[in-house]
Scaffold this motif. Structure first.
Motif, PDB file in Angstrom:
ATOM      1  N   LEU A  87      -5.317 -19.692 -31.339  1.00 56.88           N
ATOM      2  CA  LEU A  87      -5.627 -19.946 -29.928  1.00 56.88           C
ATOM      3  C   LEU A  87      -7.130 -20.090 -29.783  1.00 56.88           C
ATOM      4  CD1 LEU A  87      -4.780 -20.070 -26.893  1.00 56.88           C
ATOM      5  CD2 LEU A  87      -5.069 -17.592 -26.849  1.00 56.88           C
ATOM      6  N   VAL A 132      -7.889 -25.283 -23.111  1.00 54.13           N
ATOM      7  CA  VAL A 132      -7.327 -24.248 -23.981  1.00 54.13           C
ATOM      8  C   VAL A 132      -6.244 -24.909 -24.833  1.00 54.13           C
ATOM      9  CG1 VAL A 132      -6.067 -22.049 -24.054  1.00 54.13           C
ATOM     10  CG2 VAL A 132      -7.722 -22.475 -22.215  1.00 54.13           C
ATOM     11  N   GLU A 133      -6.210 -24.557 -26.130  1.00 52.70           N
ATOM     12  CA  GLU A 133      -5.157 -25.042 -27.020  1.00 52.70           C
ATOM     13  C   GLU A 133      -4.645 -23.865 -27.833  1.00 52.70           C
ATOM     14  OE1 GLU A 133      -8.238 -27.980 -26.207  1.00 52.70           O
ATOM     15  OE2 GLU A 133      -8.432 -26.349 -27.643  1.00 52.70           O
ATOM     16  N   GLY A 134      -3.336 -23.869 -28.079  1.00 51.42           N
ATOM     17  CA  GLY A 134      -2.793 -22.777 -28.863  1.00 51.42           C
ATOM     18  C   GLY A 134      -1.473 -23.101 -29.531  1.00 51.42           C
ATOM     19  N   SER A 143      -4.097 -12.942 -23.729  1.00 50.93           N
ATOM     20  CA  SER A 143      -5.095 -13.100 -24.775  1.00 50.93           C
ATOM     21  C   SER A 143      -6.445 -13.522 -24.193  1.00 50.93           C
ATOM     22  CB  SER A 143      -4.620 -14.117 -25.809  1.00 50.93           C
ATOM     23  OG  SER A 143      -5.572 -14.255 -26.829  1.00 50.93           O
ATOM     24  N   LEU A 154      -0.503 -16.262 -23.465  1.00 52.26           N
ATOM     25  CA  LEU A 154      -1.803 -16.937 -23.516  1.00 52.26           C
ATOM     26  C   LEU A 154      -2.762 -16.318 -22.501  1.00 52.26           C
ATOM     27  CD1 LEU A 154      -0.544 -20.625 -23.748  1.00 52.26           C
ATOM     28  CD2 LEU A 154      -1.410 -19.205 -25.626  1.00 52.26           C
ATOM     29  N   ILE A 204       1.048 -15.444 -30.908  1.00 55.97           N
ATOM     30  CA  ILE A 204      -0.012 -16.435 -31.073  1.00 55.97           C
ATOM     31  C   ILE A 204      -0.362 -16.547 -32.553  1.00 55.97           C
ATOM     32  CG2 ILE A 204      -2.436 -16.953 -30.603  1.00 55.97           C
ATOM     33  CD1 ILE A 204      -2.032 -15.583 -27.856  1.00 55.97           C
TER      34      ILE A 204
END
Length: 134
Positions: free
Chosen positions: A110, A94-96, A46, A43, A107
């Motif tokens: 994201l 942040v969400e993923g 990214s 994460l 991922i």
């Protein structure tokens, strides 16, 4: 007999799909450090590509099943300075969703600093157990 065999197979498939064990990696422990760090590093990498800042996370949710991981947290700059975002970003959540494939995490979706609940219904889009998102 054939009907019973088919029923048993169908039942086994449904249990394997819906009965996945979900584990919370919200808190770092000696038993989850490696996997938790791998997920968070993916994460971070990214977000670095998009924002050119090094982040650490305050983890609100990090749930993992055999195939998927769901992350929700707050991004904080590693150097503790103010996070730089685009004009219309809603800092600093942040969400993923990640998927494990051949032992590696990738991922799937994201979003950082979004202004809406972009992930609503994502469990249906990818056929992921709803419990992963709790």
């Amino acid at each position: 007999i054939m009907k019973n065999i088919f029923f048993t197979l169908a039942l086994l498939v449904s249990f394997s799909t819906f009965g996945q064990k979900i584990e919370s990696l919200k808190k770092k422990t000696s038993g989850n450090t490696k996997e938790r760090t791998l997920i968070l590093d993916i994460l971070r990498a990214s977000l670095y590509q998009d924002y050119k800042q090094e982040f650490i996370f305050v983890v609100n949710t990090l749930n993992v099943s055999s195939q998927y991981a769901w992350f929700q947290g707050t991004a904080v700059r590693k150097d503790r300075r103010e996070v730089r975002t685009n004009d219309y970003d809603d800092c600093c959540h942040v969400e993923g969703l990640l998927k494990r494939n051949y032992g590696k995490w990738y991922i799937v979706e994201l979003e950082a600093f979004s202004t809406d609940v972009w992930y609503d219904g994502i469990w249906d889009d990818y056929n992921v157990p709803r419990a992963l998102f709790n």
